[in-house]
Structure formats: structure tokens, C-alpha cells
Design a protein around this motif. Structure first.
Motif, PDB file in Angstrom:
ATOM      1  N   GLY A  98      -8.393  10.799   2.187  1.00  0.00           N
ATOM      2  CA  GLY A  98      -9.420   9.978   2.315  1.00  0.00           C
ATOM      3  C   GLY A  98      -9.465   8.587   2.507  1.00  0.00           C
ATOM      4  N   ALA A  99      -8.001   7.965   2.671  1.00  0.00           N
ATOM      5  CA  ALA A  99      -7.881   6.399   2.858  1.00  0.00           C
ATOM      6  C   ALA A  99      -8.327   6.187   4.278  1.00  0.00           C
ATOM      7  N   ILE A 157      -5.983  -1.656   4.937  1.00  0.00           N
ATOM      8  CA  ILE A 157      -4.407  -1.750   4.729  1.00  0.00           C
ATOM      9  C   ILE A 157      -4.022  -2.681   3.491  1.00  0.00           C
ATOM     10  N   LEU A 158      -3.309  -2.169   2.463  1.00  0.00           N
ATOM     11  CA  LEU A 158      -3.094  -2.761   1.180  1.00  0.00           C
ATOM     12  C   LEU A 158      -1.737  -3.502   1.611  1.00  0.00           C
ATOM     13  N   MET A 180      -2.585   2.540   3.189  1.00  0.00           N
ATOM     14  CA  MET A 180      -3.894   2.307   3.132  1.00  0.00           C
ATOM     15  C   MET A 180      -4.710   3.010   2.094  1.00  0.00           C
ATOM     16  N   ASP A 181      -5.497   2.270   1.680  1.00  0.00           N
ATOM     17  CA  ASP A 181      -6.617   3.078   0.595  1.00  0.00           C
ATOM     18  C   ASP A 181      -8.070   2.682   1.065  1.00  0.00           C
ATOM     19  N   GLU A 213     -18.200   3.727   5.642  1.00  0.00           N
ATOM     20  CA  GLU A 213     -17.209   3.166   6.352  1.00  0.00           C
ATOM     21  C   GLU A 213     -15.921   3.808   5.958  1.00  0.00           C
ATOM     22  N   ALA A 214     -15.200   4.637   7.035  1.00  0.00           N
ATOM     23  CA  ALA A 214     -13.771   5.231   6.930  1.00  0.00           C
ATOM     24  C   ALA A 214     -12.894   4.180   7.091  1.00  0.00           C
ATOM     25  N   VAL A 215     -13.028   3.378   8.070  1.00  0.00           N
ATOM     26  CA  VAL A 215     -12.167   2.405   8.274  1.00  0.00           C
ATOM     27  C   VAL A 215     -12.739   0.799   8.365  1.00  0.00           C
ATOM     28  N   LYS A 216     -12.023  -0.090   7.711  1.00  0.00           N
ATOM     29  CA  LYS A 216     -12.957  -1.211   7.750  1.00  0.00           C
ATOM     30  C   LYS A 216     -12.229  -2.564   7.989  1.00  0.00           C
TER      31      LYS A 216
END
Length: 252
Positions: free
Chosen positions: A40-41, A208-209, A203-204, A18-21
Motif C-alpha cells: 500500500g505504499a 519517498i522517505l 516509500m510509505d 492519493e496513492a502517489v503524492k
């Protein structure tokens, strides 16, 4: 604020990875929006999906009221994407390259006026391979403006530049925004993001944090009791460099 890009529950999977969650965020019209994160985020994948360069797994994306699922070609007409240096024929001069790209966009452009925008008119007849790093970056940004886009995407535009060239590019980006263009930028330089961006999303690991203005994010951190281990001075080494060597941007 008027929303120009809306991302809802965006997911991108590569097999089981999962690259983008499932991220969601909005970009406002006329702002400089920073998408930040370590390698890699998932930020590059996110931008490439919005830029129509990569397919998403799921989610909903609207760009200036256009649906990415059904109106890709219309979206392409209103965005500009910064090319990396490998995207240019090194033996062509700047006027020839602009003519080439305007043909690809099927649009007419005043090449010299465009070069004026990025302070490169005097280099119009120079071959691309003869340009310095800063000149190449400015020309790359110029090519994003050929189709008079509503939104431009800049991927680490100042990487590898010296301090004068870097700050010159900052002012160019701000000038583009002042003319009404929305700017989406990625950078690993946090001072750059703090100076340029109206808001940033950090992002990480595909999430998105935080999403806020740089000032608010800094104030929130300070409110937790955070203190830098070293006393913050009124200037930094880059300021010293600029002060000693001159603030004016000089070509290589």
C-alpha cells in the motif's frame, strides 16, 4: 551518472485517495534500483505508471529521453516487464512460449541462447506447468529480455523461493546488469535489496522517505545511535542452511 528514468512530481489519485503524492526520483543507466515499501505504499502504482500500464494523474516522466505523455509506444519497445505466473500458457513448452512472445514483440530471438542466459536450455522442451518455482521465475525473467530492452522491471522476483533458488536468481539479476541493462526491482526482502541494489528508494503512504545507497542509509541510522537489540552475528540462519545443504542450486 547518466539518468535513464526521470520522475518529477508524480501524482496518482483514485478518486479522493492519493496513492502517489508528488514524488520525484531518477534512475541511473546501468544500475540496479530498488523501490521498497510496505504493502500500500504506492510503489507498485509508481512502477506500473512508468511501465505504461497505468495512467498518471499528473507529473512528468522521461524514459531514456522519451516522454511518457507522447511517446508511449517507443517506451514500450525499450522496456521489459516481468510477468506473473498467470501470464503463461501452462501447456506450452518453453521454446513455444518464447516463440509466442517474440511474435508479440515482432522480433527474432535465438530461443536456446536466451534459455542459456537463465540456465534453462535443458528444459527447453518441458511444459511451463512442469517447471519448479525457481525455474518459472528464471523463465519469467528470460521473457523480459526477448526484445533486448534497455530497462527491465522485476516485481518481487524471489518471493516463495528456497534459499538456493533465491541466491541463484540474485546472481542472474547481477549478470543481466553487467551486460548493460538497467534493473528496477521491488522486494520485501531487505537482505535482497542490500545485496543487489546500487540505490534504493523507500516509500510509505505515497511518499519517498529516503533515497540513497543501502550502505549510506545503514550508516546514517547507526550514526543516530541506533543499536540492534540482539547482537549481530557474523552469519545468519540462511548462511547455515546454504552451508549445510550446499551452495549449488538444485532443481526441484
Amino acid at each position: 551518472m547518466e539518468t535513464i528514468i526521470s520522475v518529477k512530481d508524480l501524482v496518482k489519485n483514485y478518486g479522493k485517495f492519493e496513492a502517489v503524492k508528488g514524488i520525484s526520483f531518477d534512475v541511473f543507466k546501468g544500475e540496479i534500483f530498488g523501490l521498497l515499501g510496505p504493502n500500500g505504499a504506492g510503489k507498485s502504482t509508481t512502477l506500473e505508471i512508468i511501465e505504461t500500464l497505468r495512467n498518471k494523474t499528473s507529473g512528468k516522466i522521461m524514459v531514456d529521453g522519451l516522454d511518457l505523455d507522447t511517446q508511449v509506444n517507443k517506451i514500450k519497445q525499450i522496456i521489459g516487464v516481468q510477468l506473473q505466473t498467470s501470464g503463461f500458457y501452462p501447456g506450452l513448452n518453453l521454446l513455444e512460449l518464447i516463440q509466442l512472445f517474440s511474435g508479440l514483440y515482432n522480433t527474432k530471438v535465438d530461443a536456446l541462447e536466451l534459455l542459456d542466459t537463465v540456465n534453462l536450455r535443458e528444459k527447453a522442451k518441458n511444459k511451463y506447468k512442469e517447471m519448479s518455482g525457481g525455474q518459472k521465475q528464471r523463465f519469467s525473467i528470460a521473457t523480459t529480455l526477448i526484445n533486448q530492452p534497455k530497462i527491465i522491471f522485476l516485481d518481487e522476483p524471489t518471493t516463495g523461493l528456497d534459499p538456493q533458488a533465491r541466491r541463484s536468481l540474485w546472481e542472474l539479476i547481477r549478470n543481466i546488469r553487467q551486460k548493460g541493462t538497467t534493473v528496477i526491482i521491488t522486494t520485501h526482502y531487505m537482505d535482497e535489496a542490500e545485496y543487489l541494489c546500487d540505490r534504493v528508494a523507500i516509500m510509505d503512504e505515497g511518499k519517498i522517505l529516503a533515497l540513497q545507497t543501502p550502505d549510506v542509509l545503514i550508516d546514517e541510522l547507526v550514526a543516530t545511535g541506533f543499536e540492534r537489540p540482539k547482537h549481530t552475528k557474523a552469519a545468519n540462519l540462511e548462511d547455515v542452511f546454504i552451508n549445510l545443504t550446499g551452495k549449488e542450486f538444485r532443481e526441484d
